[in-house]
Write a protein that holds these residues in place. Sequence first.
Motif, PDB file in Angstrom:
ATOM      1  N   ASP A  86       0.811  -1.220   0.000  1.00 18.32           N
ATOM      2  CA  ASP A  86       0.000   0.000   0.000  1.00 18.32           C
ATOM      3  C   ASP A  86       0.844   1.268   0.000  1.00 18.32           C
ATOM      4  N   HIS A  87       2.129   1.135   0.233  1.00 19.95           N
ATOM      5  CA  HIS A  87       3.039   2.291   0.225  1.00 19.95           C
ATOM      6  C   HIS A  87       4.113   2.061  -0.836  1.00 19.95           C
ATOM      7  N   ALA A  88       3.659   1.793  -2.058  1.00 21.64           N
ATOM      8  CA  ALA A  88       4.561   1.359  -3.119  1.00 21.64           C
ATOM      9  C   ALA A  88       5.544   2.433  -3.550  1.00 21.64           C
ATOM     10  N   HIS A  89       5.220   3.715  -3.329  1.00 23.14           N
ATOM     11  CA  HIS A  89       6.149   4.780  -3.706  1.00 23.14           C
ATOM     12  C   HIS A  89       7.260   4.991  -2.668  1.00 23.14           C
ATOM     13  N   GLY A  90       7.043   4.504  -1.461  1.00 22.94           N
ATOM     14  CA  GLY A  90       8.031   4.708  -0.408  1.00 22.94           C
ATOM     15  C   GLY A  90       9.150   3.690  -0.477  1.00 22.94           C
TER      16      GLY A  90
END
Length: 534
Positions: free
Chosen positions: A467-471
Amino acid sequence: MDGEGVRKVLADSGVDARRFRTALALLCEGGWWTLADLVRETATSRRGVESLLREVSPERSVDRFRLTPEQAAACRELLDEDLLNEDLLDEDAEPGPAPADPVAHLLPRHAGVVEVLERLIAGAPRGRHVLDHVAATPETVVRRALLLGARFWLRDAGVLCVGDHDLTSLAIKLIHPGADVTVVDVDERILAYIDEQAGRLGVTVRTRWADLRLGLPPSVRERADLAVTDPPYTPEGVGLFVARAVEGLRDPDRGRVLLAYGASERTPMLALKVQESLHELNLAYEAMYPDFNRYFGAEAIGSAADLYVLRPTTKTRPAVAARADRYGTAIYTKGPQSVESRPADAGPALPEGFEPGVLVGDWPKGLSPRVPRARLSTWLAKPYAAAPERVAVAVPAGMEAALPRLLLATRAGHVRVSLAGPPDDLAGLTALLSPVYRITAEGPVLDAVRTDPARDAPGRLLRAILDHAHGKLANTWREGLTRADTGLTKRQAREIVTRVAPWADDVTVLELPAHRLRDLPAAVTASLSAGVQE
């Protein structure tokens, strides 16, 4: 043999006649040749060699040919007319390396590495013509690594391979183990193969997925000292790959880009267009080694390509910033994303009843004019500012490899994707993204509906990561471990992540190759087990 015809071929080729005279000298030795071998050995286009052979009329056996003793004698007489280099006329002499080859004298010391590369290249995934894949010879790949070491100080230097179907990364690590090597590629098979073989060889090569038309992965930006690329041989392909290579340089004032590019001796205008694309990036030509690279294939350009050493100037980065995202998607010579492919007459359409909060990709201008839009590259580069419940994504033909990342780049409850055709591997995509989505498809339309998070600890942690694929993956993973009732400190959690997934450091989920995404669930479970044992 038509002696006058051979003389005419030589005369018509002008100063390039040396290529054809070399071919004749090789044929005079009396051995059997294939067309591909003679093209590669002389770095002459297939059409050029064929024009010579039509006049020589050698004897043939299936796909091989050779001169009869009478033909060989006639050719020697013809060559002797022009007082060609006597070494090539000596029946016992072997044609020497090209005069421009700066590292041929180093190759014998690394015969073992050449043998390793022979096996690696033979076992590599087959090239994809839509990606303009043509395999370089093992000797070429090793010579690239040798040239890097002969010209530059590689200990602790960062080397970025911008595309690596040729496995140059592995050759560099075998010869220069102190170099820090990273590969970015759009081909999942190549990335998996490099990881597998690097592990078997006991070397470390970082692998990152990237469609360079959508940007360079954040973890490789401004980190390398040298970049190596063998791009699609179109002005658009060369310009884009070199621009991304520059983006990967830590210090453009001292970095270099090594570019493999070749054109037939018959098509100087194509070479000029490619060089104009380099000129637009304000790059200085520090060196150019003719015919340095040799290939199994690419006979239209003589199975050979020059090696350019490019040096950025103070004007290069601004030029790259202005042009890198403007090259478009058609960069290849073949397939749906070739420079000559015709765009579809009509763009994708939204099925009735689906009202998106944002349109991602290239949708028709008149479609839903009030709905916000985002480029595919922007969608992958950073989280979208709003939180739409529904998203529509248009993925053009030839860019389907980006689909898993485009879906992971949003938390929307329902994503509808318009493809150029039915998905090639729906089962594989479903398995890959099952922790996040329920996926269905009807023809070229794919629907991804977000599911509830799993209730078990591994499932919850995995979902938090995805759910935090950009981090940064390691940071999100570490935070999840510390919140999972394990009693771990941040330092302990980070050490566990590094131990169970050394490939997770300093990378985002969107950069992970597919095989690493498939490894992620087991690695997450292992990290929780390790946390309990701490």
